[in-house]
Design an enzyme around this catalytic site. Structure first.
Site, PDB file in Angstrom:
ATOM      1  N   ASP A 136       0.871  -1.177   0.000  1.00  0.00           N
ATOM      2  CA  ASP A 136       0.000   0.000   0.000  1.00  0.00           C
ATOM      3  C   ASP A 136       0.908   1.227   0.000  1.00  0.00           C
ATOM      4  OD1 ASP A 136      -2.203  -1.674   0.233  1.00  0.00           O
ATOM      5  OD2 ASP A 136      -2.322  -1.492   2.415  1.00  0.00           O
ATOM      6  N   MET A 137       0.347   2.377  -0.391  1.00  0.00           N
ATOM      7  CA  MET A 137       1.158   3.592  -0.404  1.00  0.00           C
ATOM      8  C   MET A 137       0.640   4.562   0.648  1.00  0.00           C
ATOM      9  SD  MET A 137       3.824   4.842  -1.733  1.00  0.00           S
ATOM     10  CE  MET A 137       4.228   4.064  -3.287  1.00  0.00           C
ATOM     11  N   ARG A 186      -1.290  -1.089  -8.559  1.00  0.00           N
ATOM     12  CA  ARG A 186      -2.651  -0.694  -8.148  1.00  0.00           C
ATOM     13  C   ARG A 186      -2.716   0.834  -8.202  1.00  0.00           C
ATOM     14  NH1 ARG A 186      -3.302  -1.561  -2.288  1.00  0.00           N
ATOM     15  NH2 ARG A 186      -4.427  -3.532  -2.379  1.00  0.00           N
ATOM     16  N   LYS A 189      -6.643   7.001  -6.309  1.00  0.00           N
ATOM     17  CA  LYS A 189      -6.606   8.465  -6.434  1.00  0.00           C
ATOM     18  C   LYS A 189      -5.652   9.065  -5.409  1.00  0.00           C
ATOM     19  CE  LYS A 189     -11.278   9.056  -8.227  1.00  0.00           C
ATOM     20  NZ  LYS A 189     -12.649   9.521  -7.916  1.00  0.00           N
ATOM     21  N   ALA A 191      -5.284   9.117  -0.787  1.00  0.00           N
ATOM     22  CA  ALA A 191      -6.182   9.336   0.349  1.00  0.00           C
ATOM     23  C   ALA A 191      -5.646  10.312   1.397  1.00  0.00           C
ATOM     24  CB  ALA A 191      -6.472   7.996   1.013  1.00  0.00           C
ATOM     25  N   THR A 233     -10.535   1.680  -7.171  1.00  0.00           N
ATOM     26  CA  THR A 233     -11.484   2.796  -7.118  1.00  0.00           C
ATOM     27  C   THR A 233     -12.915   2.286  -7.018  1.00  0.00           C
ATOM     28  OG1 THR A 233     -12.253   4.799  -8.275  1.00  0.00           O
ATOM     29  CG2 THR A 233     -11.577   2.961  -9.671  1.00  0.00           C
ATOM     30  N   HIS A 234     -13.792   3.130  -6.431  1.00  0.00           N
ATOM     31  CA  HIS A 234     -15.231   2.830  -6.428  1.00  0.00           C
ATOM     32  C   HIS A 234     -15.952   3.744  -7.394  1.00  0.00           C
ATOM     33  CE1 HIS A 234     -13.534   2.342  -2.322  1.00  0.00           C
ATOM     34  NE2 HIS A 234     -13.958   1.114  -2.552  1.00  0.00           N
ATOM     35  N   ARG A 296     -14.757   4.121   7.211  1.00  0.00           N
ATOM     36  CA  ARG A 296     -15.475   3.837   5.948  1.00  0.00           C
ATOM     37  C   ARG A 296     -16.858   4.482   5.992  1.00  0.00           C
ATOM     38  NH1 ARG A 296     -11.130   2.265   5.693  1.00  0.00           N
ATOM     39  NH2 ARG A 296     -11.019   4.340   4.856  1.00  0.00           N
TER      40      ARG A 296
HETATM   41  P1  FDA Z   1     -14.474   8.703  -4.895  1.00  0.00           P
HETATM   42  O1  FDA Z   1     -14.013   9.050  -3.518  1.00  0.00           O
HETATM   43  O2  FDA Z   1     -14.674   9.802  -5.859  1.00  0.00           O
HETATM   44  O3  FDA Z   1     -15.755   7.815  -4.752  1.00  0.00           O
HETATM   45  C1  FDA Z   1     -16.490   7.388  -5.874  1.00  0.00           C
HETATM   46  C2  FDA Z   1     -17.890   7.000  -5.439  1.00  0.00           C
HETATM   47  O4  FDA Z   1     -17.779   5.801  -4.619  1.00  0.00           O
HETATM   48  C3  FDA Z   1     -18.558   8.035  -4.548  1.00  0.00           C
HETATM   49  O5  FDA Z   1     -19.299   8.934  -5.305  1.00  0.00           O
HETATM   50  C4  FDA Z   1     -19.407   7.188  -3.643  1.00  0.00           C
HETATM   51  O6  FDA Z   1     -20.663   6.997  -4.301  1.00  0.00           O
HETATM   52  C5  FDA Z   1     -18.685   5.860  -3.581  1.00  0.00           C
HETATM   53  N1  FDA Z   1     -18.008   5.665  -2.314  1.00  0.00           N
HETATM   54  C6  FDA Z   1     -16.738   5.972  -2.005  1.00  0.00           C
HETATM   55  N2  FDA Z   1     -16.472   5.618  -0.731  1.00  0.00           N
HETATM   56  C7  FDA Z   1     -17.626   5.104  -0.240  1.00  0.00           C
HETATM   57  C8  FDA Z   1     -18.017   4.551   1.017  1.00  0.00           C
HETATM   58  N3  FDA Z   1     -17.177   4.467   2.045  1.00  0.00           N
HETATM   59  N4  FDA Z   1     -19.275   4.080   1.165  1.00  0.00           N
HETATM   60  C9  FDA Z   1     -20.153   4.134   0.145  1.00  0.00           C
HETATM   61  N5  FDA Z   1     -19.850   4.656  -1.069  1.00  0.00           N
HETATM   62  C10 FDA Z   1     -18.608   5.131  -1.256  1.00  0.00           C
HETATM   63  N6  FDA Z   1      -5.200   5.333  -0.945  1.00  0.00           N
HETATM   64  C11 FDA Z   1      -3.900   5.582  -0.681  1.00  0.00           C
HETATM   65  O7  FDA Z   1      -3.517   6.745  -0.552  1.00  0.00           O
HETATM   66  N7  FDA Z   1      -3.006   4.536  -0.548  1.00  0.00           N
HETATM   67  C12 FDA Z   1      -3.376   3.235  -0.725  1.00  0.00           C
HETATM   68  O8  FDA Z   1      -2.542   2.337  -0.616  1.00  0.00           O
HETATM   69  C13 FDA Z   1      -4.736   2.967  -1.031  1.00  0.00           C
HETATM   70  N8  FDA Z   1      -5.159   1.697  -1.224  1.00  0.00           N
HETATM   71  C14 FDA Z   1      -6.435   1.471  -1.680  1.00  0.00           C
HETATM   72  C15 FDA Z   1      -6.820   0.192  -2.058  1.00  0.00           C
HETATM   73  C16 FDA Z   1      -8.069  -0.017  -2.599  1.00  0.00           C
HETATM   74  C17 FDA Z   1      -8.478  -1.398  -3.021  1.00  0.00           C
HETATM   75  C18 FDA Z   1      -8.998   1.068  -2.746  1.00  0.00           C
HETATM   76  C19 FDA Z   1     -10.357   0.862  -3.332  1.00  0.00           C
HETATM   77  C20 FDA Z   1      -8.624   2.327  -2.359  1.00  0.00           C
HETATM   78  C21 FDA Z   1      -7.352   2.545  -1.809  1.00  0.00           C
HETATM   79  N9  FDA Z   1      -6.963   3.832  -1.417  1.00  0.00           N
HETATM   80  C22 FDA Z   1      -5.641   4.049  -1.124  1.00  0.00           C
HETATM   81  C23 FDA Z   1      -7.951   4.926  -1.274  1.00  0.00           C
HETATM   82  C24 FDA Z   1      -8.045   5.811  -2.514  1.00  0.00           C
HETATM   83  O9  FDA Z   1      -6.890   6.589  -2.652  1.00  0.00           O
HETATM   84  C25 FDA Z   1      -9.260   6.746  -2.436  1.00  0.00           C
HETATM   85  O10 FDA Z   1      -9.084   7.635  -1.375  1.00  0.00           O
HETATM   86  C26 FDA Z   1     -10.591   6.039  -2.218  1.00  0.00           C
HETATM   87  O11 FDA Z   1     -10.687   4.869  -2.982  1.00  0.00           O
HETATM   88  C27 FDA Z   1     -11.746   6.960  -2.653  1.00  0.00           C
HETATM   89  O12 FDA Z   1     -11.630   7.292  -4.009  1.00  0.00           O
HETATM   90  P2  FDA Z   1     -12.490   6.597  -5.178  1.00  0.00           P
HETATM   91  O13 FDA Z   1     -11.573   6.380  -6.325  1.00  0.00           O
HETATM   92  O14 FDA Z   1     -13.153   5.383  -4.696  1.00  0.00           O
HETATM   93  O15 FDA Z   1     -13.476   7.700  -5.659  1.00  0.00           O
END
Ligand code: FDA
Length: 316
Positions: A136-137, A186, A189, A191, A233-234, A296
């Site tokens: 992970d980062m 992987r 975006k 976090a 990503t979600h 979460r």
């Molecule tokens: P975004 O935040 O724009 O969310 C897209 C949509 O998903 C939202 O509109 C919402 O509908 C839905 N959604 C998001 N979170 C939700 C929730 N908790 N409940 C319900 N719906 C939700 N970051 C990092 O800095 N280092 C790392 O190593 C990792 N590792 C990692 C692994 C995996 C498998 C994932 C999925 C994510 C990470 N992340 C991470 C986190 C990543 O950087 C990012 O902050 C989150 O995934 C949120 O961004 P999204 O791309 O999901 O889009």
């Protein structure tokens, strides 16, 4: 930051709340949504169930920013045991780990030693291919050392993969090297609250950086070099974009995947898997489930209803 999110972070950090919740029998439904289990065996059972429904898993032992050698040893042992269990059950031996869980706060040498041992467990119990130890980062102060660790161990032939954050200004350069390497990457975006000096900060710019990185990871060159892109990503817009670029550049469905957190947008996870996209779930397990789960919830106010339902169900 939203008041809601602040409240949830407060709850995640509260030691008394954490103790009360983790010891309570009433919150198990809550834990089950976002966490695979309270121990390794429950985590493995959940991985088997996911496999049965066509989803893969990456096991993660809960806890971060650990400086206590005993806790670091416990993390390593939990993940070693998970690697053995996954191998025994014929599942992907796919683990995720933060460098700070394996000793980087003590020294990078300590972390290196632990990561080598764990990657060795993955190699011993896996069948090659997608069986990896995924790094992970964490925040931008450790991006360089984490990537150095990845490159050094991958150079030794260990089954390693690494997470890259699209929002960092340095990412296009890091990706160029990873593509050259034929890496499993992987893409997330990002976090952490980073300054404009190191990362783009607005939502639109972050999304644009993500799309650019998708194009790099799904380029014809990346395919020829054996890159395996994982879109962490979600965001359905990012996934749709990746599907479009993959199809345009001749990537087969089994040459890339989408990874989401367990419990986040489960209907969407199902929908993707049902139409043939490879979907992996990040599957945390371990006793420290409360701070992880409540964070979460904080990410989406819609989850408030879920919190109340969990409590009511357990009180009955
Ligand atoms: P975004 O935040 O724009 O969310 C897209 C949509 O998903 C939202 O509109 C919402 O509908 C839905 N959604 C998001 N979170 C939700 C929730 N908790 N409940 C319900 N719906 C939700 N970051 C990092 O800095 N280092 C790392 O190593 C990792 N590792 C990692 C692994 C995996 C498998 C994932 C999925 C994510 C990470 N992340 C991470 C986190 C990543 O950087 C990012 O902050 C989150 O995934 C949120 O961004 P999204 O791309 O999901 O889009």
């Amino acid at each position: 930051m939203l008041l809601w999110q602040k409240m949830m972070i407060g709850l995640a950090r509260s030691e008394s709340m954490t103790r009360r919740m983790q010891d309570s029998r009433f919150m198990s439904r809550f834990a089950r949504r976002f966490v695979g289990g309270r121990d390794r065996d429950e985590g493995l059972e959940r991985a088997r169930a996911l496999h049965g429904s066509g989803l893969s898993a990456s096991l993660f032992y809960l806890g971060e920013y650990v400086a206590d050698p005993d806790e670091i040893r416990a993390t390593r042992e939990a993940l070693s045991g998970a690697a053995r269990g996954l191998g025994r059950d014929g599942l992907d031996v796919h683990l995720s780990v933060d460098p700070t869980q394996l000793g980087s706060m003590i020294s990078w040498e300590t972390c290196h030693e632990n990561v080598v041992a764990l990657a060795g467990d993955v190699a011993d119990n896996g069948r090659g291919g997608r069986d990896v130890l995924m790094l992970d980062m964490e925040d931008s102060s450790v991006t360089g050392p984490t990537l150095d660790l990845y490159h050094s161990l991958r150079g030794q032939g260990l089954p390693m993969a690494v997470t890259v954050q699209a929002y960092l200004h340095r990412t296009p350069e890091d990706l160029a090297r990873l593509v050259e390497n034929g890496a499993m990457v992987r893409l997330v975006k990002g976090a952490f609250a980073e300054s404009g000096k190191v990362a783009v900060t607005g939502r639109r710019d972050r999304d644009e950086a993500y799309r650019k990185a998708v194009v790099t990871l799904l380029s014809p060159e990346a395919r020829e070099r054996g890159v395996y892109p994982v879109f962490g990503t979600h965001d359905h817009r990012m996934v749709a974009f990746a599907e479009h670029v993959a199809a345009a550049n001749g990537w087969r469905r089994d040459q890339w995947e989408v990874e989401m957190l367990l419990g986040v947008r489960p209907a969407y996870q199902r929908e993707l898997a049902d139409r043939g996209v490879s979907v992996r779930l990040y599957l945390p397990f371990g006793r420290d489930w409360w701070p992880y789960s409540i964070r979460r919830v904080g990410e989406n106010p819609k989850n408030l209803g879920f919190v109340f339902r969990s409590m009511v169900e357990k009180a009955e």
